[in-house]
Structures are given as C-alpha cells and as structure tokens.
Design an enzyme around this catalytic site. Sequence first.
Site, PDB file in Angstrom:
ATOM      1  N   ASP A 199      15.625-110.465 -10.526  1.00  0.00           N
ATOM      2  CA  ASP A 199      16.584-109.374 -10.353  1.00  0.00           C
ATOM      3  C   ASP A 199      16.323-108.585  -9.072  1.00  0.00           C
ATOM      4  O   ASP A 199      17.223-107.977  -8.526  1.00  0.00           O
ATOM      5  CB  ASP A 199      16.505-108.424 -11.555  1.00  0.00           C
ATOM      6  CG  ASP A 199      17.030-109.096 -12.815  1.00  0.00           C
ATOM      7  OD1 ASP A 199      18.053-109.791 -12.706  1.00  0.00           O
ATOM      8  OD2 ASP A 199      16.406-108.954 -13.880  1.00  0.00           O
ATOM      9  N   ASN A 251       8.742-115.899 -11.880  1.00  0.00           N
ATOM     10  CA  ASN A 251       8.766-115.746 -13.334  1.00  0.00           C
ATOM     11  C   ASN A 251       8.356-117.068 -13.985  1.00  0.00           C
ATOM     12  O   ASN A 251       8.113-118.049 -13.295  1.00  0.00           O
ATOM     13  CB  ASN A 251      10.146-115.259 -13.808  1.00  0.00           C
ATOM     14  CG  ASN A 251      11.234-116.250 -13.467  1.00  0.00           C
ATOM     15  OD1 ASN A 251      11.211-117.382 -13.936  1.00  0.00           O
ATOM     16  ND2 ASN A 251      12.181-115.844 -12.629  1.00  0.00           N
TER      17      ASN A 251
HETATM   18  N1  CTP Z   1      21.686-114.348 -13.061  1.00  0.00           N
HETATM   19  C1  CTP Z   1      22.159-114.594 -11.801  1.00  0.00           C
HETATM   20  N2  CTP Z   1      21.736-113.835 -10.754  1.00  0.00           N
HETATM   21  C2  CTP Z   1      20.859-112.815 -10.945  1.00  0.00           C
HETATM   22  C3  CTP Z   1      20.368-112.554 -12.246  1.00  0.00           C
HETATM   23  C4  CTP Z   1      20.792-113.346 -13.280  1.00  0.00           C
HETATM   24  O1  CTP Z   1      22.953-115.528 -11.608  1.00  0.00           O
HETATM   25  N3  CTP Z   1      20.477-112.085  -9.922  1.00  0.00           N
HETATM   26  C5  CTP Z   1      22.210-115.159 -14.167  1.00  0.00           C
HETATM   27  C6  CTP Z   1      21.207-116.059 -14.861  1.00  0.00           C
HETATM   28  O2  CTP Z   1      21.207-117.344 -14.266  1.00  0.00           O
HETATM   29  C7  CTP Z   1      21.740-116.095 -16.282  1.00  0.00           C
HETATM   30  C8  CTP Z   1      22.369-114.736 -16.460  1.00  0.00           C
HETATM   31  O3  CTP Z   1      22.634-114.249 -15.152  1.00  0.00           O
HETATM   32  O4  CTP Z   1      22.779-117.048 -16.428  1.00  0.00           O
HETATM   33  C9  CTP Z   1      21.561-113.714 -17.185  1.00  0.00           C
HETATM   34  O5  CTP Z   1      20.259-113.655 -16.697  1.00  0.00           O
HETATM   35  P1  CTP Z   1      19.207-112.700 -17.377  1.00  0.00           P
HETATM   36  O6  CTP Z   1      17.929-112.765 -16.612  1.00  0.00           O
HETATM   37  O7  CTP Z   1      19.174-112.934 -18.855  1.00  0.00           O
HETATM   38  O8  CTP Z   1      19.919-111.297 -17.210  1.00  0.00           O
HETATM   39  P2  CTP Z   1      19.888-110.228 -16.107  1.00  0.00           P
HETATM   40  O9  CTP Z   1      21.203-110.171 -15.445  1.00  0.00           O
HETATM   41  O10 CTP Z   1      18.717-110.447 -15.223  1.00  0.00           O
HETATM   42  O11 CTP Z   1      19.727-108.903 -16.966  1.00  0.00           O
HETATM   43  P3  CTP Z   1      18.401-108.252 -17.634  1.00  0.00           P
HETATM   44  O12 CTP Z   1      17.252-108.646 -16.772  1.00  0.00           O
HETATM   45  O13 CTP Z   1      18.702-106.822 -17.633  1.00  0.00           O
HETATM   46  O14 CTP Z   1      18.316-108.832 -19.025  1.00  0.00           O
END
Ligand code: CTP
Length: 397
Positions: free
Chosen positions: A276, A208
């Site tokens: 994710d 990303n």
């Molecule tokens: N995060 C994490 N581990 C993952 C995904 C996210 O630790 N597998 C943490 C990121 O470091 C951040 C928070 O979760 O502190 C939110 O990340 P974000 O990308 O905004 O959210 P997602 O959980 O990925 O949700 P979405 O993609 O549905 O917005």
Amino acid sequence: MLAGKRLLLIIGGGIAAYKCLDLIRRLKEQGAGVTPVLTRAAQEFVTPLSVSALAGEKVYTDLFDLTDEAEMGHIQLSRMADLVLVAPATADLMAKMAGGHANDLATTLLMATDTPVMIAPAMNVRMWEHAATQRNLTTLVADGISVVGPNIGGMACGEHGAGRMSEPMEIVGAVEAALSDGPLKGKRVLVTSGPTHEPIDPVRYIANRSSGAQGTAIASALAALGAEVVFVTGPADVPPPQGVEVIAVQSAAEMLKAVQGALPVDAGVFAAAVADWRVKHESGSKIKKQDGKLPVLEFAENPDILAEVSQMKKGRPKLVVGFAAETDDVIANATAKRKRKGCDWIVANDVSPETGIMGGTENTVHLITDDGVDNWPRMGKSEVARQLAERIAASLS
Ligand code: CTP
C-alpha cells in the site's frame, strides 16, 4: 498441453533462429509433433542436423526436396499440420507473406496451406517500426494470421526496443491458446500475482509474505481453459506458470505500468499482494548507520491498481476480479472493499497466521459478487484456481 497436435515450424533467417532449438524442445515436452522447415537464410544460423535431431523428424529445406516421388508434395506438407508457426518471422519473410510470394519452400507452403498460421516476429527495432513492416503486419493480421510478440528488450545487434522474438514458453502458450478448444479460447486475461518490493535504498526493500502461489495457480487454470494469459508478477517464491506471457516487476509503480501496457483484456484477476505504501524518498546509495541516530522512513501511498482498472471510463475489462486479504471481519471488510474499489467480484480470504494460508498450499475463500457471498470449503490453491477459472469462463461466455 499439445498432445496429438502437429506443427509445421518454419524457421526464418534471423539471429533469433537459435531460440527455435529450445522452442522445438518445449513444444515436444507439451506433446506436439514438430515438422521443421528451414529457409535458405535460416541455414546460416542453425544447421538442419541440430534442428532435425531435436525435432526427431526430417527437416525440409528446399522445394526440390519435394519433387522426389518418395517425398510428400508441398501441398500435402502444408496441410498436414494443425498450425503453421513461423519463428522467427523476419521482416523479409513477413513482407513476402504479405505480398503473396511463393519463390521457395517456406513461402510456397504458406501460400498453399489451409491451416491457421501464427508468426513470432523478430528483427531490429528500426526494422520493426519501419512503415513497411507495420503495413505488412496490418495486412497479415487482416488475413487472419495471429501474432505472438515481439517483446521489448536488448537485441543481438546491441540496440534496445521492440523486436526481440518472444521467449519459447510464451510462443508455446500462444500456440496452446490458438489450438485450445477450451471455453476461454480467444479471450485475453490479465493476472497480477506475488508481492511487490518497495525499495528503501539499493540493498533494502519493504515486502510482504505473499508467495505468489494462488495467482500462479489461477494463471495456469485460465491458460488450461484456453485463455491467452498475461501474467504480471512481483518477486514471488514459486516459479511462474508455463505457457503464459510473463512480465516480471518489482514495485507497485512498475506493476501498474505493466498492467496498463497489457490492456485491453477481457478479464483481469488481481491476485497480487501490492504494497500500500512505498518509501517516499528512495535513497540512491546505501543508508549508513550513524551513531545514536535511527533512520526515519517517510511513506507515500502507492497507486491502487485494482481500483484504477475497475474505475476505467473507457476500455474497462468486462470482468474485474479483486482479492481481499483480511485478518478480521473477513466478509464485512471484503464486501466494503469490493464497493470501494469498484470491481465486479472479490475473492476474500482470511490470512491470519493460524490459517496457514499465506505461503501455504490451501485456501478458504468467499466469492463475493452482485449475487451475494459464496462460501467455498477449504481446498488446495490449484482447486480454488480451477473453480474460479470455470466461473470466469461462464461469466465471459
Ligand atoms: N491492490 C492493488 N493495488 C494496491 C493495493 C491493492 O491492485 N495498491 C489490489 C490487490 O491486488 C487485491 C485488492 O486490491 O486484489 C485488495 O488488496 P488488499 O491488500 O486486501 O487491500 P488493500 O486495498 O491493500 O486494503 P487494506 O490494506 O486496507 O486491507
């Protein structure tokens, strides 16, 4: 910064002594004065001349040096520093320290000093794991001596494991934290940062656009307030901050392992843009083009590192701070995310392309806590980091 600080650097006789030449340079770059002491064995690995040239000071090698009227006595020498740093601390030196020996200049200084002492152990993995060394380590820690490292990795002897001396900048960071008078002195904080790379095959990956700039700035700001910072970073565009322990990873799975290995901590800041999903079946060899056929990638969900740490039953950090990268309904989505993951605070930001935040130098954040939403004005990422670090310090105090 170590401006105005003086270190007595005792260099032990191990192969890692060569790293002390760089360590002296790094300490001086941070403004410290370094008075070097070489044990007899250390002189087999580095010369007093090179150490003295880098330190810009006289090198002490022998107790008899100090009997000269013109020289400083050993008591005086042992107490003129803000910190006595032993690097590398060999198994033999650790044993002598734990046993209270004083049969050469280095051990005599260590017995006579009334200033804090820090050791950076370095030895072969079996020597490090030996019951005697571990016993000595327990004794030294109980005596109030602080320890930096050792790291896990390949060694000069060809073996692999724990026993590598910490890198010079990690030692500088530990010294800075030990000598800091900042509000986070004595606190250990974990920061995740950067993107993750999820492999498809040996040459391709999914990634990303995170540059790692915000996480890096936060780690720097926390270290500047005196925290001992463990910085777990994916492959970022910006270099890691100075004076922190850096653990470099590629994938989300590796990041989770590194985070678990860094616990316990007083606070965790999860600024990484973790992927994710990963590719379910990573190919061991390069996927080749096939006439008229397109490859199909099947995905598997990655562990949610923030949620796992937030929901720990035992040993949860006192403060867990997550980030929310959103493109729509920023506050509503981030508020729901905070609840879903179980973290204490969420720093929400709008990462739509028109904001220029992802990969840029500025950020507009909303800090969501139990007390509600705090809307911060747009500012530089380092200013966001500084203000967040101050809030963290206030919350841990
Ligand atoms: N995060 C994490 N581990 C993952 C995904 C996210 O630790 N597998 C943490 C990121 O470091 C951040 C928070 O979760 O502190 C939110 O990340 P974000 O990308 O905004 O959210 P997602 O959980 O990925 O949700 P979405 O993609 O549905 O917005």
